[in-house]
Design an enzyme around this catalytic site. Structure first.
Site, short mmCIF file in Angstrom:
data_model
loop_
_atom_site.label_atom_id
_atom_site.label_comp_id
_atom_site.label_asym_id
_atom_site.label_seq_id
_atom_site.Cartn_x
_atom_site.Cartn_y
_atom_site.Cartn_z
N GLU A 1 1.14 24.71 -1.12
CA GLU A 1 2.75 23.93 -0.68
C GLU A 1 2.39 22.57 -2.29
O GLU A 1 3.15 22.39 -2.68
CB GLU A 1 2.81 23.36 0.24
CG GLU A 1 2.89 24.45 1.34
CD GLU A 1 1.76 24.46 2.02
OE1 GLU A 1 0.50 24.63 1.77
OE2 GLU A 1 2.00 24.78 3.46
N ASP B 1 0.07 26.64 4.66
CA ASP B 1 -0.39 25.74 5.43
C ASP B 1 -0.22 27.32 6.77
O ASP B 1 0.49 28.07 6.97
CB ASP B 1 -0.20 24.24 6.17
CG ASP B 1 -0.54 23.86 5.26
OD1 ASP B 1 -1.08 23.59 4.67
OD2 ASP B 1 0.66 22.09 5.43
N ASP C 1 0.15 26.51 9.64
CA ASP C 1 0.91 26.96 11.08
C ASP C 1 2.49 27.84 11.49
O ASP C 1 2.57 28.52 9.59
CB ASP C 1 1.75 25.43 11.37
CG ASP C 1 2.21 24.49 9.64
OD1 ASP C 1 2.75 25.18 8.95
OD2 ASP C 1 2.61 23.44 10.42
N GLU D 1 5.77 26.46 9.86
CA GLU D 1 6.21 26.42 8.75
C GLU D 1 4.70 26.73 7.31
O GLU D 1 6.65 27.18 6.68
CB GLU D 1 6.35 24.39 8.98
CG GLU D 1 7.35 24.12 8.26
CD GLU D 1 8.63 23.99 8.67
OE1 GLU D 1 9.83 24.25 7.94
OE2 GLU D 1 8.72 23.92 9.88
N TYR E 1 -7.36 21.32 9.32
CA TYR E 1 -6.07 21.26 9.88
C TYR E 1 -5.55 20.98 10.25
O TYR E 1 -5.92 20.06 11.25
CB TYR E 1 -5.48 22.70 8.78
CG TYR E 1 -4.12 22.43 9.70
CD1 TYR E 1 -3.01 22.35 8.25
CD2 TYR E 1 -3.20 23.44 10.08
CE1 TYR E 1 -2.17 22.95 8.39
CE2 TYR E 1 -1.99 23.35 10.21
CZ TYR E 1 -1.24 22.42 8.89
OH TYR E 1 0.32 23.50 8.92
N ARG F 1 -2.77 19.99 12.17
CA ARG F 1 -1.11 20.54 12.80
C ARG F 1 -1.67 21.70 13.76
O ARG F 1 -1.88 22.54 13.47
CB ARG F 1 0.08 20.67 12.60
CG ARG F 1 0.42 19.83 11.66
CD ARG F 1 2.17 20.67 10.74
NE ARG F 1 2.42 18.97 9.87
CZ ARG F 1 2.04 18.75 8.35
NH1 ARG F 1 1.19 19.58 8.14
NH2 ARG F 1 2.62 17.83 8.06
N HIS G 1 -6.36 27.72 16.65
CA HIS G 1 -6.72 26.93 15.23
C HIS G 1 -7.83 25.88 16.06
O HIS G 1 -7.52 25.45 17.17
CB HIS G 1 -6.65 27.39 13.87
CG HIS G 1 -5.04 26.11 14.35
ND1 HIS G 1 -3.64 26.86 13.74
CD2 HIS G 1 -4.40 24.92 14.23
CE1 HIS G 1 -2.89 25.92 14.02
NE2 HIS G 1 -3.45 24.83 13.85
#
Length: 858
Positions: free
Chosen positions: A9, A108, A110, A112, A316, A318, A362
């Site tokens: 991203e 990522d 998650d 999203e 990570y 989130r 995670h």
């Protein structure tokens, strides 16, 4: 060798990952999402899949569907659009995709990130067998190599969960907003989760405003033993009942009785206690601790954490899982043993259970490499270092031994009174060696003998008043959302930011205050859409999204059920109040005359705040009076005064019609207007006349520096300001937080001889919140900006106004021959001179003081 394309991203993430992958990999960034549902700025509509066909003869319903980009009436067909500015990126990725053997989507981990990977696959197209999905919890060489050995495919269940959330939010935002514009005020919008957050703050506001402080007393007694050991002890009980005096006379009576009594030590309880180490950070606790310890906003915390993650420093960010990998635990235990010793290392690793609503598998947030204590500040700032240190300390502490302390409770009897004292004395620091824990801790407590006498030194009565529940800070709001199961780690930053941006709440000194429009909106939504902003409903919807991600329920069934109930409520809300519809935001008429047409003025509330509007506005267009009077909230002024809110609560006016607390406003320094907190549902108001200590700007007459016309006071969505009454001018002057009116802004000055590097434009000298700066004359086409060199200002001194001409007389070079530049101190609001060497600031600076430049060189 065939090359492979890796897509992430962000450019920073791409740069870090490319260091660990070989030359056979091309690493590129999509710079976030590449396509989304339509927006006002959408240009290219991507109709590869799920496009919506709109009939030529479109009614309101079809137009709304077209705007939303989703059709809930046609099995949730969706139309995605390429985001503005992403055309070149997509074109480049498509060209590279045709040249490589594999395409690795490394977004990522998650939902999203999963959705971004799916959108990239859909947009790039071509041979779909090329696409692979790789995920990693940290951007380290080992983690990336492991990820590329365990490649997979896009998890469509996670994508559907993200789409379901996006579609529901879209439905709420696009379908309720027109209703709110009609019934309440233009510019309003509702959010499925944001409106619940506004409700939490608004309901707390209601409790605080209606709270009536009550007096009570606390009686402490300073006593000493025969050995002259002094302690302060609290009177807690009288005749085995809690001692809660509410009058000074009760305290005086107790003092007389205790004076005539023997103070005997009844109990001296001492026991050894342990306090276990805190868990490593998850997203919500990182946001909370960062706010409490560092004073960072949730938005700033997540921004800095993202930068640390992309640079490879932390895992990570989130997550709501407390899980730590075995390898990370082994390394941190070795570090503790080597640096703190065996006393600080528990026999077995500390394990932490996940919270009730935890959904991700995670890891918790931890340093990628425990040996790194200081980050490289070339691409990150000192605030990033502070956040990294917070994460590093928490992770180390989480695997250390408990803090060991003695808990001592002393009980003293004085006739029918009981007095108590509690102390904690640390025996062994344990994890508090690294994360400070100083609550109710003392280094010494006298060892009193049971049955021994104590002697009175002095009485210490303290008058107190009951207090309402505290206002939410960003940290406590996140904790409340997490406790109620509302939102997810990835959404907290967006929630706290959006409710402020929309003007429904305000934050002062890290405390949330509900604005009047936020209160009205909450009341209306609770009545017409009770389920939508119900805490349990919102939390249960989060669980349904979790189940969609696990393929336990159908995403379209969830959407259909939601839309069915929502549509019924929406149609009902559109009706008149008599038919059970949403109550409108009416104007409450007052006895105040309009200074222009002498008609009566009424109280109105909009996103910009509460104001008076002439009733003549509703007349025929030719006779319409547009006069408004902006009101300055007395409540808001108290927010800026230290320790004034408690006094304010004791003097607050109450509505004579419904006994609700009233909001107070200044019209000018001679008139106050008190408005019922239930306005506009209640029409109660009071006018108070006198001479008041109102803000000075209410009585000032400001002349426009551009056209010499008078400027009038206004309140807007982003604060208070003066605006020129000349419609052809519209010059503004901001009112600063200290109540002063800002200086006139510098008119842009063209420097045609100073050319930009990134385009054919030249520089223009402008003034902003960070002082003067050079910007391209073609802005916003070219966004190139930089600080002016002193030698450039000296060269074109004749172009500069008197206000900043002194800057051209500053030193052109520092003591090492580096060119000097103009800088700005945002705290003092003053310009100063600095210098740079190889792109970094030196320790050299110069300040303008008493008409001279004073050099400061360390």
């Amino acid at each position: 060798m065939q090359k492979s394309l890796v897509i992430v991203e962000s450019p920073a993430k791409a740069k870090t990952i490319s260091q660990y992958l070989g030359h056979e990999y091309i690493v590129k960034s999509s710079i976030g999402h590449v396509r989304d549902l339509p927006t006002n700025n959408s240009k290219n509509k991507d109709k590869i899949k799920d496009s919506i066909l709109i009939p030529k003869k479109s009614n309101k319903k079809n137009i709304l569907i077209q705007k939303m980009g989703i059709d809930p009436y046609q099995n949730w067909k969706a139309e995605y659009c390429i985001l503005p500015g992403k055309e070149k990126i997509i074109s480049e990725l498509k060209n590279l995709a045709n040249q490589v053997h594999y395409i690795y989507l490394a977004t990522d981990l998650d939902r999203e990130g999963e959705a971004i990977a799916w959108h990239l696959k859909e947009v790039i197209g071509g041979d779909l067998s090329k696409f692979r999905r790789v995920v990693f919890n940290e951007i380290t060489k080992r983690s990336i190599e492991k990820a590329f050995k365990n490649i997979g495919h896009i998890n469509m269940n996670r994508v559907r969960a993200q789409q379901a959330r996006r579609f529901m939010d879209r439905i709420v935002g696009y379908m309720i907003s027109p209703l709110l514009w009609t019934k309440i005020s233009r510019g309003l919008s509702a959010g499925r989760v944001q409106s619940v957050a506004v409700r939490i703050i608004s309901e707390r506001e209601h409790v605080i405003k209606n709270f009536i402080p009550e007096e009570y007393w606390q009686l402490n007694v300073s006593v000493f033993s025969k050995k002259k050991e002094f302690i302060t002890i609290n009177v807690t009980h009288f005749q085995n009942k809690k001692f809660c005096p509410i009058k000074k006379s009760e305290v005086d009576c107790a003092i007389k009785k205790i004076k005539n009594s023997f103070l005997i030590v009844q109990k001296y309880e001492k026991k050894t206690c342990f306090k276990t180490a805190p868990a490593p950070f998850i997203t919500s606790t990182l946001q909370q601790y960062s706010s409490l310890v560092l004073g960072f906003s949730v938005k700033k915390t997540m921004f800095l954490a993202q930068k640390l993650y992309e640079a490879g420093y932390i895992t990570y960010i989130r997550t709501d899982s407390n899980y730590i990998s075995k390898r990370a635990v082994k390394k941190v235990r070795m570090y503790i043993q080597n640096h703190y010793g065996n006393d600080y290392l528990p026999e077995q690793p500390n394990l932490y259970s996940n919270k009730k609503y935890s959904q991700e598998s995670h890891e918790a947030i931890r340093p990628s490499d425990i040996q790194i204590k200081k980050i490289n500040l070339d691409n990150l700032n000192s605030d990033a270092q502070k956040l990294y240190t917070l994460i590093w300390n928490q992770f180390i502490a989480s695997q250390m031994t408990p803090m060991k302390y003695e808990s001592i409770i002393i009980t003293v009897i004085a006739n029918k009174f009981k007095l108590q004292k509690s102390e904690r004395i640390i025996i062994f620091k344990g994890w508090t060696e690294i994360v400070k824990e100083e609550k109710n801790v003392t280094s010494y407590c006298p060892n009193l003998v049971i049955g021994s006498l104590l002697f009175i030194d002095k009485f210490l009565p303290v008058q107190k008043f009951t207090k309402p529940p505290p206002r939410f800070s960003e940290a406590s709001l996140v904790r409340e959302l997490e406790k109620k199961g509302i939102g997810r780690p990835s959404t907290y930053a967006a929630i706290t930011s959006k409710i402020q941006e929309r003007g429904y709440v305000n934050i002062k000194k890290n405390k949330f205050y509900a604005e009047k429009m936020g209160e009205i909106l909450t009341i209306r939504l609770k009545k017409s859409f009770s389920e939508l902003i119900d805490y349990n409903f919102t939390a249960s919807m989060e669980h349904k999204l979790d189940k969609i991600a696990k393929n336990e329920i159908s995403w379209k069934n969830v959407l259909n059920s939601f839309f069915y109930d929502f549509s019924k409520n929406l149609e009902q809300a559109k009706q008149t109040p008599e038919e059970g519809g949403m109550e409108p935001n009416i104007m409450v008429m007052t006895s105040i005359d309009c200074p222009i047409c002498c008609k009566k003025m009424g109280i109105k509330t909009a996103v910009t705040g509460v104001f008076l509007s002439c009733s003549g506005y509703n007349s025929e267009p030719k006779k319409r009076c547009k006069k408004t009077i902006n009101l300055v909230s007395l409540n808001e002024l108290n927010r800026n005064k230290k320790d004034k809110e408690d006094i304010f609560l004791t003097t607050i006016n109450r509505c004579k019609k419904c006994n609700m607390a009233m909001d107070s406003y200044f019209i000018n320094n001679k008139i106050k207007l008190h408005i019922c907190g239930n306005n506009p549902s209640c029409i109660g108001y009071e006018i108070e006349k006198g001479i008041f200590n109102s803000p000075s700007y209410l009585s000032q007459i400001i002349q426009c520096e551009k056209c010499s016309a008078e400027m009038t006071f206004k309140t807007g969505r982003f604060g208070k300001f003066f605006i020129c009454i000349n419609q052809n001018c519209k010059n503004t002057r901001k009112i600063l937080s200290n109540g002063e009116i800002s200086e006139p802004k510098l008119e842009p000055i063209s420097f045609p001889n100073l050319l930009c590097k990134e385009s054919n434009a030249w520089f223009v000298l402008r003034e902003g919140v960070s002082g003067i700066f050079f910007a391209a004359n073609t802005f916003p086409k070219s966004r190139e900006t930089r600080s002016p060199l002193v030698e450039e200002l000296a060269q074109f001194q004749h172009l500069l106004p008197e206000k900043i001409r002194y800057l051209s007389n500053a030193p052109h070079i520092d003591n090492e021959g580096n060119k000097t530049i103009v800088c700005f101190n945002r705290k003092t609001k003053e310009h100063y001179i600095g210098s740079k060497k190889e792109g970094k600031f030196t320790n050299w600076s110069a300040l303008f003081f008493n008409g001279k430049w004073c050099v400061n060189s360390k």
